[in-house]
Design a protein around this motif. Structure first.
Motif, PDB file in Angstrom:
ATOM      1  N   GLY A  33      -5.885   6.616   4.249  1.00 20.05           N
ATOM      2  CA  GLY A  33      -6.289   5.201   4.277  1.00 20.05           C
ATOM      3  C   GLY A  33      -5.512   4.388   3.247  1.00 20.05           C
ATOM      4  O   GLY A  33      -5.458   3.168   3.320  1.00 20.05           O
ATOM      5  N   ASN A  69      -5.018  -6.003  10.941  1.00 20.24           N
ATOM      6  CA  ASN A  69      -6.374  -5.564  10.627  1.00 20.24           C
ATOM      7  C   ASN A  69      -7.244  -6.814  10.567  1.00 20.24           C
ATOM      8  O   ASN A  69      -6.790  -7.865  10.112  1.00 20.24           O
ATOM      9  N   TYR A  72      -5.273  -9.547   8.202  1.00 21.75           N
ATOM     10  CA  TYR A  72      -4.340  -8.698   7.453  1.00 21.75           C
ATOM     11  C   TYR A  72      -3.216  -8.330   8.398  1.00 21.75           C
ATOM     12  O   TYR A  72      -3.450  -7.638   9.391  1.00 21.75           O
ATOM     13  N   ARG A 106      -9.709  -7.523   8.716  1.00 25.23           N
ATOM     14  CA  ARG A 106     -10.489  -7.397   7.478  1.00 25.23           C
ATOM     15  C   ARG A 106      -9.519  -7.331   6.316  1.00 25.23           C
ATOM     16  O   ARG A 106      -8.306  -7.295   6.511  1.00 25.23           O
ATOM     17  N   PHE A 107     -10.062  -7.219   5.122  1.00 23.31           N
ATOM     18  CA  PHE A 107      -9.243  -7.039   3.933  1.00 23.31           C
ATOM     19  C   PHE A 107      -8.761  -5.585   3.885  1.00 23.31           C
ATOM     20  O   PHE A 107      -9.361  -4.712   4.506  1.00 23.31           O
ATOM     21  N   GLY A 108      -7.683  -5.328   3.160  1.00 25.44           N
ATOM     22  CA  GLY A 108      -7.166  -3.959   3.051  1.00 25.44           C
ATOM     23  C   GLY A 108      -7.895  -3.181   1.974  1.00 25.44           C
ATOM     24  O   GLY A 108      -8.408  -3.732   1.018  1.00 25.44           O
ATOM     25  N   ASP A 109      -7.918  -1.871   2.146  1.00 27.36           N
ATOM     26  CA  ASP A 109      -8.444  -0.976   1.118  1.00 27.36           C
ATOM     27  C   ASP A 109      -7.381   0.094   0.906  1.00 27.36           C
ATOM     28  O   ASP A 109      -7.100   0.839   1.838  1.00 27.36           O
ATOM     29  N   PRO A 110      -6.666   0.150  -0.201  1.00 27.71           N
ATOM     30  CA  PRO A 110      -6.998  -0.385  -1.521  1.00 27.71           C
ATOM     31  C   PRO A 110      -6.345  -1.713  -1.921  1.00 27.71           C
ATOM     32  O   PRO A 110      -6.426  -2.085  -3.085  1.00 27.71           O
ATOM     33  N   ASP A 145       0.845  -1.188   0.000  1.00 28.68           N
ATOM     34  CA  ASP A 145       0.000   0.000   0.000  1.00 28.68           C
ATOM     35  C   ASP A 145       0.886   1.246   0.000  1.00 28.68           C
ATOM     36  O   ASP A 145       2.048   1.165   0.388  1.00 28.68           O
TER      37      ASP A 145
HETATM   38  N1  GLY Z   1      -4.717   0.032   3.229  1.00 31.76           N
HETATM   39  C1  GLY Z   1      -4.597  -0.038   4.630  1.00 31.76           C
HETATM   40  C2  GLY Z   1      -5.770  -0.592   5.306  1.00 31.76           C
HETATM   41  O1  GLY Z   1      -6.689  -1.127   4.695  1.00 31.76           O
HETATM   42  O2  GLY Z   1      -5.800  -0.521   6.522  1.00 31.76           O
END
Ligand code: GLY
Ligand code: AMP
Length: 427
Positions: free
Chosen positions: A228, A288, A271, A290-294, A214
Motif C-alpha cells: 500500500g 483514487n 488523487y 480519496r487521500f493517499g496513505d501514506p 510514494d
Molecule cells: N499510497 C497509495 C495509495 O494511497 O493508494
C-alpha cells in the motif's frame, strides 16, 4: 463543531490530528481509529467499522455531526456519501457514481479515452483466450490490472509472456481477486517517475494540495512486492511548476469537467497517480477517490491552513476563494511494517519507544495499532508512519530515522531509503 473521520489507518490518524487543531472543532470522532487516535486530545474513537454505513449514519445523526470525512475507498465505492446526503448529513467525498474512477479501472480507462486525457494504451478483457492473443501481439513488460478494488494488490507488471499468461489465468479463470478480477485491463508499461497529485474538488473548481511521492515497493531500491506504500515525502521535485500546471490542465480539470458532463459530479479528494514519462509527459496511472496513505501523513505535517474550512468550502461554493498555506519545509514519512507484510500481518506484538517525547518536527502517526492491557501493540501490516519535517528532504529523512531508532517491536521492518530520488536531486 463535531467531526467524524471514517477509517482506522495512518491516513485517518493524520487527518484527525489536523482537523483537531481547528479552533472551530470541539470533538473529532474516528471510526474505528487506532491506538494513535485514542491517545490524542480532542479525539475519541468509536467502535464502528469503516464499512458499516448504516451504523455510521445513525451515529452521525445521533451526535449531530456537522462534517464527516471518509478516509478509505471501500465505503466511498459502496455509496456512503449518497446515503449520508439522503439523510441530510454533510459528508466529504465523492458519490458512488463518481467513485467509479477508482472502483472500476475499465470505467476509468474508457473515461480517460473518451475525454482525451493522457494515459497508457490499453484493452479490456473478460475472456482468457482473447486476452492471451492480445498479449502475444505486445512487447513485454505489460501491466495487468484487476478491474475492481483489490486493496492495492490487483496490479501485476508481467515481464515475460509466461508471467502474463499466468496472471490472466489467475484473474479471469481463477479466483485470485474474486469478482474484482473477472474483468481485466491490460496496458502499456510506462517508464518514468511517479508523482501523487491530490486536489480538493467541489464538482467544478479544484484546489491542488502539495505534491508528494510514494514508495510502493516493499524493499530498498524499489524491489520486492508492491505494498500500500512504505513511505512518502512532500513536495515531489519531479513535478516542477511546469509539470504541475500540465497535470492540472491536461488531467485534473478535464476529469472534473468530464465527470460533470457524465452526470457523475466529482466532489472530495481526487488523487491522480501520475507517471511523468522519460520525455516529460504526465500520464494517468490511476485515480483514487480519496487521500493517499501514506501521502496524507507528510502532506498534513506541512499543511498550515485549517483543513475543516477547506472541506466546508466545497459545500458552500467558496472553494475558488480559498488559498492554502504550506510549511516550506519538506516532510518525509517512513512506514514501519510488521513481519509478513504485504502478504500477511502479525498482530499483538508490544511496541516500545512510543512514550518518548519526539521533537516538534516529528510525529508518530499510527496505522495498525491497538491497546492491549494498557500497552500499545501491533494490529496490522502497516503499523506506524514516522513523519518529520526538515530544511531539506535529507534533513527530514534524518529526523524521521532518528526517531525510528528508539522504536522497536517483534518483526518490525522498514525501508531505509525513503526520499532517495529527491535527495539525489539535492546533492
Ligand atoms: N499510497 C497509495 C495509495 O494511497 O493508494
Ligand atoms: P495502480 O494501482 O494502477 O496505480 O498501480 C499500482 C502501481 O503499479 C503504480 O503506482 C505503478 O508503480 C505501477 N503501474 C501501474 N500502471 C503502470 C503502467 N502502465 N506502467 C508502469 N507502471 C505502472
Amino acid at each position: 463543531m463535531k467531526i467524524l473521520i471514517v477509517g482506522g489507518g495512518g491516513r485517518e490518524h493524520a487527518l484527525a490530528w489536523k482537523v483537531a487543531q481547528s479552533n472551530s472543532v470541539d470533538m473529532v470522532y474516528v471510526a474505528p481509529g487506532n491506538a494513535g487516535t485514542l491517545n490524542e486530545k480532542k479525539i475519541t474513537n468509536i467502535e464502528i467499522n469503516a464499512e458499516d454505513i448504516d451504523a455510521l449514519k445513525k451515529f452521525a445523526e445521533k451526535e449531530a455531526i456537522e462534517l464527516t470525512i471518509i478516509g478509505p475507498e471501500v465505503p466511498l465505492v459502496a455509496g456512503i456519501v449518497d446515503q449520508f446526503q439522503e439523510a441530510g448529513l454533510c459528508c466529504f467525498g465523492p458519490t458512488r457514481a463518481a467513485s467509479m474512477l477508482e472502483g472500476s479501472k475499465s470505467f476509468c480507462k474508457d473515461f480517460l479515452k473518451k475525454f482525451h486525457i493522457p494515459t497508457a494504451e490499453y484493452e479490456i478483457f473478460t475472456e482468457v483466450d482473447s486476452a492471451i492473443n492480445y498479449i502475444k501481439s505486445r512487447t513485454m513488460p505489460v501491466v495487468i490490472k484487476a478491474d475492481g478494488l483489490a486493496a492495492g494488490k490487483g496490479v501485476v507488471i508481467a515481464h515475460s509472456e509466461d508471467e502474463a499468461i499466468k496472471t490472466i489465468n489467475d484473474m479471469l479463470s481463477g479466483n485470485k481477486f474474486g469478482n474484482a478480477g473477472h474483468r481485466i485491463v491490460i496496458e502499456e508499461f510506462l517508464e518514468g517517475e511517479e508523482v501523487s497529485y491530490i486536489v480538493i474538488s467541489d464538482g467544478k473548481n479544484v484546489l491542488p494540495l502539495a505534491t508528494s511521492q510514494d514508495h510502493k515497493a516493499r524493499d530498498d531500491g524499489d524491489i520486492g512486492p508492491n505494498t500500500g506504500g512504505m513511505g512518502a515525502y512532500s513536495p515531489a521535485p519531479v513535478a516542477d511548476s511546469v509539470i504541475q500546471q500540465r497535470i492540472l490542465e491536461e488531467i485534473i480539470l478535464p476529469t472534473i469537467k468530464g465527470m460533470q458532463s457524465e452526470g457523475r459530479t466529482y466532489t472530495g479528494f481526487l488523487y491522480a497517480g501520475v507517471m511523468v514519462t522519460d520525455d516529460g509527459v504526465p500520464k494517468v496511472l490511476e485515480f483514487n477517490c480519496r487521500f493517499g496513505d501514506p501521502e496524507t501523513q507528510p502532506i498534513m505535517m506541512r499543511l498550515k491552513t485549517d483543513l475543516v474550512s477547506l472541506c466546508l468550502a466545497t459545500f458552500d461554493d467558496t472553494l475558488n476563494e480559498c488559498h492554502i498555506d504550506w510549511d516550506e519545509r519538506p516532510a518525509v514519512g517512513v512506514v514501519l511494517a510488521s513481519s509478513g507484510y504485504p502478504l500477511s500481518a502479525s498482530k499483538g506484538d508490544i511496541i516500545n519507544g512510543l512514550d518518548s517525547n519526539f521533537p516538534s518536527h516529528t510525529k508518530a502517526f499510527h496505522a495498525g495499532t491497538s491497546m492491549m492491557d494498557g500497552k500499545i501493540v501491533t494490529a496490522g501490516g502497516r503499523v506506524l508512519c514516522i513523519t518529520a519535517l526538515g530544511n531539506t528532504v535529507g534533513e527530514a529523512k534524518k529526523n524521521a530515522y532518528d526517531a525510528i531508532s528508539g522504536i522497536n517491536y517483534n518483526g518490525m521492518f522498514f525501508r531505509n531509503d525513503i526520499g532517495y530520488r529527491a535527495i539525489q536531486r539535492e546533492s
